[in-house]
Design a protein around this motif. Structure first.
Motif, PDB file in Angstrom:
ATOM      1  N   MET A 133       0.840  -1.204   0.000  1.00  0.00           N
ATOM      2  CA  MET A 133       0.000   0.000   0.000  1.00  0.00           C
ATOM      3  C   MET A 133       0.875   1.255   0.000  1.00  0.00           C
ATOM      4  O   MET A 133       0.570   2.226  -0.698  1.00  0.00           O
ATOM      5  N   ALA A 134       1.959   1.242   0.772  1.00  0.00           N
ATOM      6  CA  ALA A 134       2.852   2.406   0.809  1.00  0.00           C
ATOM      7  C   ALA A 134       3.494   2.622  -0.557  1.00  0.00           C
ATOM      8  O   ALA A 134       3.602   3.763  -1.021  1.00  0.00           O
ATOM      9  N   CYS A 135       3.895   1.534  -1.206  1.00  0.00           N
ATOM     10  CA  CYS A 135       4.511   1.659  -2.530  1.00  0.00           C
ATOM     11  C   CYS A 135       3.521   2.221  -3.545  1.00  0.00           C
ATOM     12  O   CYS A 135       3.876   3.055  -4.383  1.00  0.00           O
ATOM     13  N   GLY A 136       2.280   1.770  -3.482  1.00  0.00           N
ATOM     14  CA  GLY A 136       1.258   2.327  -4.364  1.00  0.00           C
ATOM     15  C   GLY A 136       0.973   3.778  -4.044  1.00  0.00           C
ATOM     16  O   GLY A 136       0.831   4.619  -4.941  1.00  0.00           O
ATOM     17  N   HIS A 137       0.918   4.103  -2.763  1.00  0.00           N
ATOM     18  CA  HIS A 137       0.644   5.472  -2.338  1.00  0.00           C
ATOM     19  C   HIS A 137       1.742   6.432  -2.797  1.00  0.00           C
ATOM     20  O   HIS A 137       1.466   7.547  -3.212  1.00  0.00           O
ATOM     21  N   PHE A 138       2.991   5.998  -2.744  1.00  0.00           N
ATOM     22  CA  PHE A 138       4.116   6.845  -3.148  1.00  0.00           C
ATOM     23  C   PHE A 138       4.394   6.742  -4.651  1.00  0.00           C
ATOM     24  O   PHE A 138       5.401   7.266  -5.121  1.00  0.00           O
ATOM     25  N   LEU A 139       3.506   6.059  -5.388  1.00  0.00           N
ATOM     26  CA  LEU A 139       3.580   5.930  -6.847  1.00  0.00           C
ATOM     27  C   LEU A 139       4.909   5.321  -7.306  1.00  0.00           C
ATOM     28  O   LEU A 139       5.455   5.702  -8.332  1.00  0.00           O
ATOM     29  N   MET A 140       5.387   4.345  -6.535  1.00  0.00           N
ATOM     30  CA  MET A 140       6.588   3.625  -6.931  1.00  0.00           C
ATOM     31  C   MET A 140       6.289   2.881  -8.227  1.00  0.00           C
ATOM     32  O   MET A 140       5.199   2.326  -8.379  1.00  0.00           O
ATOM     33  N   PRO A 141       7.209   2.849  -9.179  1.00  0.00           N
ATOM     34  CA  PRO A 141       6.965   2.102 -10.418  1.00  0.00           C
ATOM     35  C   PRO A 141       6.645   0.632 -10.124  1.00  0.00           C
ATOM     36  O   PRO A 141       7.235   0.021  -9.228  1.00  0.00           O
ATOM     37  N   PHE A 142       5.709   0.076 -10.894  1.00  0.00           N
ATOM     38  CA  PHE A 142       5.243  -1.289 -10.650  1.00  0.00           C
ATOM     39  C   PHE A 142       6.391  -2.286 -10.645  1.00  0.00           C
ATOM     40  O   PHE A 142       6.480  -3.138  -9.761  1.00  0.00           O
ATOM     41  N   TRP A 143       7.278  -2.242 -11.638  1.00  0.00           N
ATOM     42  CA  TRP A 143       8.322  -3.252 -11.748  1.00  0.00           C
ATOM     43  C   TRP A 143       9.365  -3.131 -10.650  1.00  0.00           C
ATOM     44  O   TRP A 143       9.996  -4.116 -10.276  1.00  0.00           O
ATOM     45  N   THR A 144       9.548  -1.935 -10.105  1.00  0.00           N
ATOM     46  CA  THR A 144      10.424  -1.789  -8.945  1.00  0.00           C
ATOM     47  C   THR A 144       9.802  -2.499  -7.751  1.00  0.00           C
ATOM     48  O   THR A 144      10.459  -3.286  -7.060  1.00  0.00           O
ATOM     49  N   PHE A 145       8.508  -2.229  -7.516  1.00  0.00           N
ATOM     50  CA  PHE A 145       7.803  -2.879  -6.413  1.00  0.00           C
ATOM     51  C   PHE A 145       7.744  -4.386  -6.598  1.00  0.00           C
ATOM     52  O   PHE A 145       8.143  -5.156  -5.724  1.00  0.00           O
ATOM     53  N   PHE A 146       7.259  -4.831  -7.761  1.00  0.00           N
ATOM     54  CA  PHE A 146       7.067  -6.260  -7.955  1.00  0.00           C
ATOM     55  C   PHE A 146       8.398  -7.004  -8.054  1.00  0.00           C
ATOM     56  O   PHE A 146       8.528  -8.127  -7.561  1.00  0.00           O
ATOM     57  N   GLY A 147       9.399  -6.388  -8.672  1.00  0.00           N
ATOM     58  CA  GLY A 147      10.711  -7.031  -8.766  1.00  0.00           C
ATOM     59  C   GLY A 147      11.296  -7.314  -7.392  1.00  0.00           C
ATOM     60  O   GLY A 147      11.763  -8.418  -7.107  1.00  0.00           O
ATOM     61  N   ALA A 148      11.258  -6.311  -6.521  1.00  0.00           N
ATOM     62  CA  ALA A 148      11.784  -6.490  -5.165  1.00  0.00           C
ATOM     63  C   ALA A 148      10.946  -7.499  -4.387  1.00  0.00           C
ATOM     64  O   ALA A 148      11.485  -8.338  -3.660  1.00  0.00           O
ATOM     65  N   THR A 149       9.629  -7.426  -4.545  1.00  0.00           N
ATOM     66  CA  THR A 149       8.742  -8.361  -3.844  1.00  0.00           C
ATOM     67  C   THR A 149       8.986  -9.785  -4.320  1.00  0.00           C
ATOM     68  O   THR A 149       9.084 -10.718  -3.514  1.00  0.00           O
ATOM     69  N   TYR A 150       9.101  -9.970  -5.628  1.00  0.00           N
ATOM     70  CA  TYR A 150       9.313 -11.304  -6.197  1.00  0.00           C
ATOM     71  C   TYR A 150      10.651 -11.891  -5.742  1.00  0.00           C
ATOM     72  O   TYR A 150      10.716 -13.043  -5.302  1.00  0.00           O
ATOM     73  N   ILE A 151      11.702 -11.106  -5.834  1.00  0.00           N
ATOM     74  CA  ILE A 151      13.017 -11.603  -5.412  1.00  0.00           C
ATOM     75  C   ILE A 151      12.994 -11.948  -3.918  1.00  0.00           C
ATOM     76  O   ILE A 151      13.495 -12.995  -3.508  1.00  0.00           O
ATOM     77  N   GLY A 152      12.391 -11.070  -3.126  1.00  0.00           N
ATOM     78  CA  GLY A 152      12.351 -11.305  -1.688  1.00  0.00           C
ATOM     79  C   GLY A 152      11.524 -12.522  -1.295  1.00  0.00           C
ATOM     80  O   GLY A 152      11.935 -13.308  -0.440  1.00  0.00           O
ATOM     81  N   LYS A 153      10.371 -12.689  -1.922  1.00  0.00           N
ATOM     82  CA  LYS A 153       9.473 -13.785  -1.526  1.00  0.00           C
ATOM     83  C   LYS A 153       9.784 -15.090  -2.261  1.00  0.00           C
ATOM     84  O   LYS A 153       9.814 -16.154  -1.645  1.00  0.00           O
ATOM     85  N   ALA A 154       9.961 -15.042  -3.585  1.00  0.00           N
ATOM     86  CA  ALA A 154      10.079 -16.266  -4.372  1.00  0.00           C
ATOM     87  C   ALA A 154      11.503 -16.812  -4.456  1.00  0.00           C
ATOM     88  O   ALA A 154      11.686 -17.979  -4.764  1.00  0.00           O
ATOM     89  N   LEU A 155      12.496 -15.967  -4.196  1.00  0.00           N
ATOM     90  CA  LEU A 155      13.876 -16.446  -4.321  1.00  0.00           C
ATOM     91  C   LEU A 155      14.629 -16.462  -2.991  1.00  0.00           C
ATOM     92  O   LEU A 155      15.447 -17.341  -2.761  1.00  0.00           O
ATOM     93  N   ILE A 156      14.366 -15.492  -2.115  1.00  0.00           N
ATOM     94  CA  ILE A 156      15.106 -15.449  -0.852  1.00  0.00           C
ATOM     95  C   ILE A 156      14.329 -16.141   0.273  1.00  0.00           C
ATOM     96  O   ILE A 156      14.877 -17.015   0.943  1.00  0.00           O
ATOM     97  N   LYS A 157      13.080 -15.775   0.469  1.00  0.00           N
ATOM     98  CA  LYS A 157      12.322 -16.331   1.594  1.00  0.00           C
ATOM     99  C   LYS A 157      12.160 -17.850   1.493  1.00  0.00           C
ATOM    100  O   LYS A 157      12.171 -18.544   2.501  1.00  0.00           O
ATOM    101  N   VAL A 158      12.027 -18.392   0.291  1.00  0.00           N
ATOM    102  CA  VAL A 158      11.795 -19.829   0.150  1.00  0.00           C
ATOM    103  C   VAL A 158      13.044 -20.656   0.452  1.00  0.00           C
ATOM    104  O   VAL A 158      12.951 -21.871   0.589  1.00  0.00           O
ATOM    105  N   GLN A 159      14.182 -20.022   0.575  1.00  0.00           N
ATOM    106  CA  GLN A 159      15.400 -20.773   0.875  1.00  0.00           C
ATOM    107  C   GLN A 159      15.378 -21.135   2.326  1.00  0.00           C
ATOM    108  O   GLN A 159      15.980 -21.890   2.880  1.00  0.00           O
TER     109      GLN A 159
END
Length: 159
Positions: A133-159
């Protein structure tokens, strides 16, 4: 989580009992040893490769699940509507410690962007929707938000 951890435990247990990975993890005969299969033993990396696809899919799904809060808040901001979650930071509804944690998260996201999202996504926390919600509120570019989220959840957290 209701599927993933029991699945990992079942594969680990079957690999230990069978002393190989020659068993099905789907359909009839799930996690049952195949008769006359050689007992070669299972290394850590073989076991890791056996469970990684399910973990990666789980992480990818949780990353995709963060898109709606981001998009809704971004659309509201672009439409000029106020956001109740951000207004609540000064409100009386939450405990002081919760309000301070929200403020900290928003300040960190605003200051550090991609790296903050990546670290918040990789760390298990129940308040990650607020991050989106904060990223959307601050109008962060979608791919910046989703890229960081994807790397954090799908590649780092699952280890």
């Amino acid at each position: 989580l209701l599927f993933l951890f029991p699945h990992i435990i079942a594969i680990s247990h079957a690999a230990q009992v069978c002393q190989n990975l020659d068993f099905s993890s789907r359909g009839d005969g799930t996690y049952m040893c195949i008769e006359n299969a050689p007992q070669t033993g299972v290394s850590f990396w073989q076991l890791w490769l056996a469970v990684f696809p399910a973990c990666w899919l789980w992480g990818s799904g949780t990353a995709a699940g963060e898109i709606p809060p981001y998009l809704l808040t971004r659309a509201a901001r672009l439409a000029g509507e106020s956001n109740g979650e951000f207004e609540d930071l000064e409100g009386e509804g939450d405990l002081e410690v919760v309000r301070q944690m929200k403020k900290w998260m928003i300040d960190v996201i605003e200051k550090y962007g991609f790296m903050a999202i990546l670290l918040l996504a990789a760390w298990p926390n129940a308040a990650f929707d607020l991050c989106g919600m904060a990223c959307g509120h601050f109008l962060m570019p979608f791919w910046t938000f989703f890229g960081a989220t994807y790397i954090g959840k799908a590649l780092i957290k699952v280890q």
